[in-house]
Design an enzyme around this catalytic site. Structure first.
Site, short mmCIF file in Angstrom:
data_model
loop_
_atom_site.label_atom_id
_atom_site.label_comp_id
_atom_site.label_asym_id
_atom_site.label_seq_id
_atom_site.Cartn_x
_atom_site.Cartn_y
_atom_site.Cartn_z
CD GLU A 76 22.03 -13.12 6.51
OE1 GLU A 76 22.66 -14.18 6.38
OE2 GLU A 76 20.79 -13.06 6.34
CG ASP A 103 18.60 -12.66 -3.61
OD1 ASP A 103 19.60 -13.40 -3.61
OD2 ASP A 103 17.52 -12.96 -4.13
CG ASP A 125 17.59 -20.20 4.98
OD1 ASP A 125 17.84 -20.27 6.20
OD2 ASP A 125 17.53 -19.11 4.37
CB THR A 199 28.41 -20.93 11.11
OG1 THR A 199 27.51 -22.03 11.07
CG2 THR A 199 29.36 -20.99 9.94
CD GLU A 202 29.57 -26.41 12.25
OE1 GLU A 202 29.95 -25.48 11.52
OE2 GLU A 202 30.30 -27.33 12.65
C1 LIG Z 1 20.45 -21.24 8.06
S1 LIG Z 1 21.12 -19.63 7.98
C2 LIG Z 1 22.87 -19.93 8.14
C3 LIG Z 1 23.64 -18.68 8.47
C4 LIG Z 1 25.15 -18.86 8.62
N1 LIG Z 1 25.77 -19.24 7.37
C5 LIG Z 1 25.47 -19.85 9.71
O1 LIG Z 1 25.89 -20.98 9.37
O2 LIG Z 1 25.30 -19.52 10.89
C6 LIG Z 1 21.00 -19.21 6.25
C7 LIG Z 1 21.23 -17.74 6.00
O3 LIG Z 1 21.18 -17.46 4.59
C8 LIG Z 1 20.58 -16.20 4.41
N2 LIG Z 1 20.05 -16.14 3.04
C9 LIG Z 1 18.93 -16.74 2.58
N3 LIG Z 1 18.74 -16.45 1.28
C10 LIG Z 1 19.77 -15.66 0.92
C11 LIG Z 1 20.12 -15.01 -0.30
N4 LIG Z 1 19.37 -15.15 -1.39
N5 LIG Z 1 21.24 -14.24 -0.32
C12 LIG Z 1 22.00 -14.11 0.81
N6 LIG Z 1 21.73 -14.71 1.97
C13 LIG Z 1 20.61 -15.46 2.03
C14 LIG Z 1 19.51 -16.16 5.49
O4 LIG Z 1 19.08 -14.83 5.79
C15 LIG Z 1 20.21 -16.83 6.65
O5 LIG Z 1 20.86 -15.91 7.49
#
Ligand SMILES: C[S@@+](CC[C@H](N)C(=O)[O-])C[C@H]1O[C@@H](n2cnc3c(N)ncnc32)[C@H](O)[C@@H]1O
Length: 219
Positions: A76, A103, A125, A199, A202
């Protein structure tokens, strides 16, 4: 190696100011759990599960509590989420979580082939605008890197509540030649499996579209 690194990470790295307790956890607990590259500790004999984009970490820590024999790797880049996850880790006392604060593709590039038994990408995302679709984490290029890291029979779990990400996930993941979609009937991907807690994202989105839960098996 990731080409054009800056262009692969589109989300925020930092949000509102952290509370003192959160800053303290980042200073004390995070260094003990942090995965550094090149990999700074042997991954050990335990099964390895990877969660990509764990948000605030409630699902990651729940899985760690339920599966003490498994080592959970969480990625994260958003530091406020990492701080929240550390609070869950401290509260529960789990010792089988390691965190990567960048990343996920950088960690994927460093993991050995056939090392992962389960991978979670929950509510990535959505990037709903068509011109942003190429930013989506779930896409053929990422899955081509992820697939060889997974053992035969390993499970990939995906979730989304975005109506345009669902057909995209079906096209890119469920039709990927290395993955077999485990749904047997249409209701399967609407029903939450028992070992899949909601999550934070969600729960926040409850008023919006209904989530889908996709389970795939690496061939
Ligand atoms: C919409 S949020 C969902 C977070 C969590 N999975 C939840 O359902 O509550 C998407 C998450 O993916 C992370 N994210 C985006 N690009 C990423 C990457 N390349 N590697 C790891 N995490 C990433 C973002 O920082 C964000 O916290």
């Amino acid at each position: 190696m990731i080409e054009g690194r800056e262009r692969t990470l589109y989300g925020r790295r930092r949000g509102k100011k952290l509370r003192a307790g959160q800053e303290a956890l980042l200073g004390t607990l995070l260094p003990k759990l942090l995965i550094k590259l090149p990999l700074n500790e042997p991954l050990g004999d335990r099964e390895l599960w990877l969660e990509i984009g764990f948000g605030a970490g409630e699902h990651l820590v729940w899985q760690a509590e339920q599966h003490p024999d498994v080592m959970l790797l969480g990625c994260e880049p958003f530091i406020n989420g990492v701080a929240k996850c550390l609070a869950h880790i401290e509260r529960t006392g789990v010792t089988n979580v390691r965190l990567f604060n960048d990343d996920a593709r950088l960690l994927m590039a460093a993991l050995p082939e056939r090392s992962l038994s389960r991978v979670f990408i929950l509510f990535p995302d959505p990037w709903p605008k068509t011109r942003h679709h190429k930013r989506r984490f779930v896409q053929r290029a990422t899955l081509d890197v992820l697939a060889p890291l997974m053992k035969a029979g390993a499970e990939l779990r995906l979730a989304t509540d975005d109506p345009s990400y669902l057909p995209w996930m079906v096209e890119h993941a469920c039709r990927h030649p290395t993955f077999e979609w485990l749904a047997e009937r249409p209701g399967d991907w609407r029903a939450r499996p028992d070992d899949w807690p909601p999550t934070r994202y969600e729960l926040k989105m409850l008023a919006g579209h209904k989530p889908v839960f996709l389970r795939l098996r690496r061939r």
